[in-house]
Design a protein around this motif. Sequence first.
Motif, short mmCIF file in Angstrom:
data_model
loop_
_atom_site.label_atom_id
_atom_site.label_comp_id
_atom_site.label_asym_id
_atom_site.label_seq_id
_atom_site.Cartn_x
_atom_site.Cartn_y
_atom_site.Cartn_z
N VAL A 60 -3.59 0.29 1.06
CA VAL A 60 -3.38 1.47 0.24
C VAL A 60 -3.05 2.67 1.12
CG1 VAL A 60 -4.45 3.08 -1.40
CG2 VAL A 60 -4.87 0.61 -1.60
N LEU A 61 -3.79 2.85 2.20
CA LEU A 61 -3.54 3.94 3.14
C LEU A 61 -2.12 3.89 3.68
CD1 LEU A 61 -4.50 6.25 5.09
CD2 LEU A 61 -5.17 4.42 6.66
N THR A 62 -1.68 2.71 4.08
CA THR A 62 -0.36 2.55 4.69
C THR A 62 0.76 2.89 3.72
OG1 THR A 62 -1.22 0.83 6.18
CG2 THR A 62 1.17 0.90 5.85
N GLY A 63 0.69 2.34 2.51
CA GLY A 63 1.72 2.61 1.52
C GLY A 63 1.78 4.07 1.13
N ALA A 64 0.59 4.69 0.94
CA ALA A 64 0.55 6.11 0.54
C ALA A 64 1.06 7.01 1.66
CB ALA A 64 -0.88 6.49 0.16
N THR A 65 0.74 6.69 2.91
CA THR A 65 1.14 7.53 4.04
C THR A 65 2.65 7.55 4.22
OG1 THR A 65 -0.95 7.12 5.20
CG2 THR A 65 0.90 7.91 6.53
N ILE A 66 3.29 6.38 4.22
CA ILE A 66 4.74 6.37 4.44
C ILE A 66 5.46 6.93 3.21
CG2 ILE A 66 5.06 3.99 3.62
CD1 ILE A 66 6.94 5.80 6.48
N PHE A 67 4.90 6.77 2.02
CA PHE A 67 5.49 7.38 0.84
C PHE A 67 5.47 8.91 0.98
CE2 PHE A 67 4.90 9.38 -3.35
CZ PHE A 67 6.07 8.99 -3.98
N LEU B 59 -1.36 -5.20 -2.71
CA LEU B 59 0.00 -5.72 -2.80
C LEU B 59 0.95 -4.66 -3.37
CD1 LEU B 59 1.94 -8.09 -2.48
CD2 LEU B 59 1.30 -8.82 -4.79
N LEU B 60 0.51 -3.94 -4.40
CA LEU B 60 1.36 -2.91 -5.00
C LEU B 60 1.67 -1.79 -4.01
CD1 LEU B 60 -0.20 -2.62 -8.58
CD2 LEU B 60 1.90 -3.80 -7.90
N PHE B 61 0.68 -1.38 -3.21
CA PHE B 61 0.94 -0.32 -2.23
C PHE B 61 1.75 -0.84 -1.05
CE2 PHE B 61 -1.88 2.30 -4.63
CZ PHE B 61 -1.54 3.59 -4.28
N THR B 62 1.66 -2.14 -0.76
CA THR B 62 2.53 -2.71 0.26
C THR B 62 3.98 -2.69 -0.20
OG1 THR B 62 0.77 -4.11 1.15
CG2 THR B 62 3.02 -4.80 1.61
#
Length: 559
Positions: free
Chosen positions: A138-145, A90-93
């Motif tokens: 986690v992968l999705t949030g880190a990638t777009i960041f 949730l945090l990475f989303t």
Amino acid sequence: MNTILLKRDYILLYVLLAIVYVSGMWIPLMENDSAQHATMAMRMYLENDFINIYKGGNDYLDKPHMHFWLAALSFKVFGISQWAYRVPALLFTILGAYSCNRLAKEFYGNKAAHIASLVFLSGQAIFLSNHDVRTDAVLTGATIFGIWQFVLYINNKKLLHSILGAIGVAIAFSTKGQLGVFISGVCILSYLAYNRKWRVLWSWKIGAAFFAFLISISPVLYAYYIQFDLHPEKVIHGQSNVSGIWFILWDQSFNRLTASGFEKTSSDYFFFFHTLLWAFLPWSLITYMALFAKLKLVFITRFRYIKGVEILTSIGFLLVMIVISFSKFKLPHYLNSLLPVISVLVAGYMVQLFEIGKKNIAKIILGIQYFVLTSGSILVLFLIFWGFTMPDIGIILCYLFLITGLCYVVTKQMNVYRKLVLISVYFMVLINFCLNTQFYPKLLLYQAGNNAANIIKTENINPESVFILAGKPSWSLDFYTNRITPVVTINEITKTLKNGDWLFLYDYQLKDIPEDTISWSEKYEINHFRITRVSASFINPNTRDGVLEKAFLLKYLPK
């Protein structure tokens, strides 16, 4: 009105989306991957071993450590629970939504910012990734960041952005290997190529970013070195002398591309293109319209740079899709880390329609949205009320409240662009709130492991006395009893189990146990179905019993 959404619009939508995401935090974990990953992280926490990853009794060499570390850390803070396991996702989303917001603002201005984050948060696959939690959130949030920060570095040349971009990509790498690095690299290179800003690469700040990336991935490399490289005697997938470092730097990605060591899933080169149609509901149609419009513009202008135009979210996205389409091992959730990129594309396209006054196109899209989303809502409500028992009165009142609000938005006179965003997000709120509060919880009543754990708890059975028969793991049993259930073979039952111990097994296994030498003093029978592969015969209450398996919790009685 010179903007698409009013402040009260996006605040309301964020609140409704938050309610949906929070409602999914308490759904029991699904097998296989979600419950399996949670159990692996739980083992890290219980044994206080953050170096080695195990799947059951075997060394695990597939996904790297970050997802498991974050879940184990959440268990340390909040205790072992299904909602604690979902906290990092949730945090990475949220990080992904914020990064979408800022990247859209960088490309298309303030009008696009909140639209991009709302598009991202209301995508169907993003909802799914927050309750059926694997590595993808986690992968999705880190990638777009990482992508957002590198775009800021290219535009502003500030050291901080290059360092943060490197850390974001490193977290993506530490979560699922090279996929996040590849997506980020292709998108950023496409942005550089179109903007002719190659000179930013020849800077000590890029060297500093590369150093930050190496430092950030070093914990994962070190853990792989300790678990595998220092132990060449370990046999992994039938081979010895396996290097964990080489695996994560090279083998993992290329093994999936060639399906080496994996069962080939699909030879369909258009798999991801048609999977996107449901994975990115309700925005998939608009995505393809936006992609076509951007590609048409780029080709008409022969790739000549035009101020205010970017191709990161179009050409970058398309190049990644083409490459991963040649993989022989394909799964729908591989798309997740691309969804924030096309969320920005969709937001930019809608703002452009608004600014050039293309009301006719917006009305056509709105009409299609009405048809698709109304059909989807009717289907979901039908499944809930026909396939399973009636919801509680409180839940029914919530459904009625949401439906009333939806009817108000539908009938209210407003700008067509504003209505398009409101209707699309509101429908997805309704659909996924219904799924989270009724459909998935009822579905989990047919997963044997977590229901066996409920029996163990309610009947005051000592979890330490429970064993599982070898042949078919039950990750949810492990997780909800907060222990790694010992495995026994049929030949070991009489040697290992004591009077009063319990054995968990499935009906096909029970038939192989000789009744003349082994007996049971108590028996609990549990319905079971592979709920991640739901079929029409299972949903139909009239045919459900015919497709159910049985699992058993048996109390051992020596003869």
